[in-house]
Write a protein that holds these residues in place. Structure first.
Motif, PDB file in Angstrom:
ATOM      1  N   MET A 257      -7.568  -5.265  -0.299  1.00  0.00           N
ATOM      2  CA  MET A 257      -8.641  -4.449  -0.011  1.00  0.00           C
ATOM      3  C   MET A 257      -8.254  -3.143   0.600  1.00  0.00           C
ATOM      4  O   MET A 257      -9.018  -2.209   0.489  1.00  0.00           O
ATOM      5  CB  MET A 257      -9.453  -5.230   0.973  1.00  0.00           C
ATOM      6  N   GLY A 258      -7.200  -3.104   1.112  1.00  0.00           N
ATOM      7  CA  GLY A 258      -6.747  -1.862   1.699  1.00  0.00           C
ATOM      8  C   GLY A 258      -6.534  -0.809   0.640  1.00  0.00           C
ATOM      9  O   GLY A 258      -6.758   0.379   0.870  1.00  0.00           O
ATOM     10  N   MET A 259      -6.139  -1.292  -0.473  1.00  0.00           N
ATOM     11  CA  MET A 259      -5.854  -0.360  -1.522  1.00  0.00           C
ATOM     12  C   MET A 259      -7.164   0.112  -2.135  1.00  0.00           C
ATOM     13  O   MET A 259      -7.298   1.277  -2.499  1.00  0.00           O
ATOM     14  CB  MET A 259      -4.981  -1.092  -2.514  1.00  0.00           C
ATOM     15  N   GLY A 260      -8.105  -0.782  -2.294  1.00  0.00           N
ATOM     16  CA  GLY A 260      -9.396  -0.461  -2.860  1.00  0.00           C
ATOM     17  C   GLY A 260     -10.123   0.540  -1.981  1.00  0.00           C
ATOM     18  O   GLY A 260     -10.853   1.417  -2.467  1.00  0.00           O
ATOM     19  N   LEU A 261      -9.908   0.330  -0.691  1.00  0.00           N
ATOM     20  CA  LEU A 261     -10.572   1.212   0.238  1.00  0.00           C
ATOM     21  C   LEU A 261      -9.961   2.609   0.184  1.00  0.00           C
ATOM     22  O   LEU A 261     -10.686   3.606   0.239  1.00  0.00           O
ATOM     23  CB  LEU A 261     -10.415   0.626   1.646  1.00  0.00           C
TER      24      LEU A 261
END
Length: 180
Positions: free
Chosen positions: A1-5
């Motif tokens: 999710m860090g990347m999506g964010l």
């Protein structure tokens, strides 16, 4: 999710940046459009002023052409008058020359006659005037002197022929100015 964010943050940031660039371009185009409208209004004003000047110049041209025609006509009249005056001056000069020649001839005749107008000095009798009288009706401005020059006789002769005591004559008066 860090990347999506992060990806979401980058996309949102990209959209925000794109929106800012678009807004800036819009403002520039808007300023250019307003500037163009202002320049167009100035040109229309200048065109209207120039049209007014053109109408004024055309009106002046028409007036000047009319005045030029009037002056040309006046100039032609003056030229005709000058031509007549020159002709009259030439005629007067010729008359003066003829008068001078006549005076010289009369001087020679006086010398021959010894200053006497009669023909007695030449052995002839002065028998008087023969022939029918020549009459002249006096016109305004005429004098005995002018009549004597016109008909080639002496003023005294005109006075004698008409029983005049002085040089006064009247308009309409019938005078004997010579004999045939």
């Amino acid at each position: 999710m860090g990347m999506g964010l992060r990806l979401l943050a980058v996309c949102v940031g990209g959209v925000l940046l794109t929106g800012c660039v678009m807004s800036e371009k819009y403002e520039q185009e808007k300023a250019r459009g307003l500037n163009f409208q202002r320049l167009l209004a100035q040109e229309e004003k200048r065109t209207a002023e120039m049209d007014g000047e053109l109408k004024k110049v055309r009106r002046q041209l028409t007036e000047m052409e009319s005045r030029n025609r009037e002056l040309s006509s006046e100039l032609q009249t003056v030229r005709e008058q000058l031509s007549k005056t020159q002709e009259e001056a030439a005629a007067l000069k010729e008359t003066g020359t003829l008068g001078a020649t006549a005076r010289k001839e009369m001087g020679k005749a006086d010398d021959i006659l010894g200053g006497d107008d009669s023909l007695a000095g030449l052995g002839f009798e002065d028998v008087g005037v023969k022939g029918a009288p020549i009459y002249h009706e006096v016109m305004p401005g005429e004098t005995l002197f002018r009549l004597s020059r016109t008909y080639g006789v002496k003023v005294d002769q005109i006075r004698d022929w008409n029983g005049l005591r002085d040089d006064l004559i009247e308009v309409g008066q019938q005078l004997i100015v010579g004999y045939e």
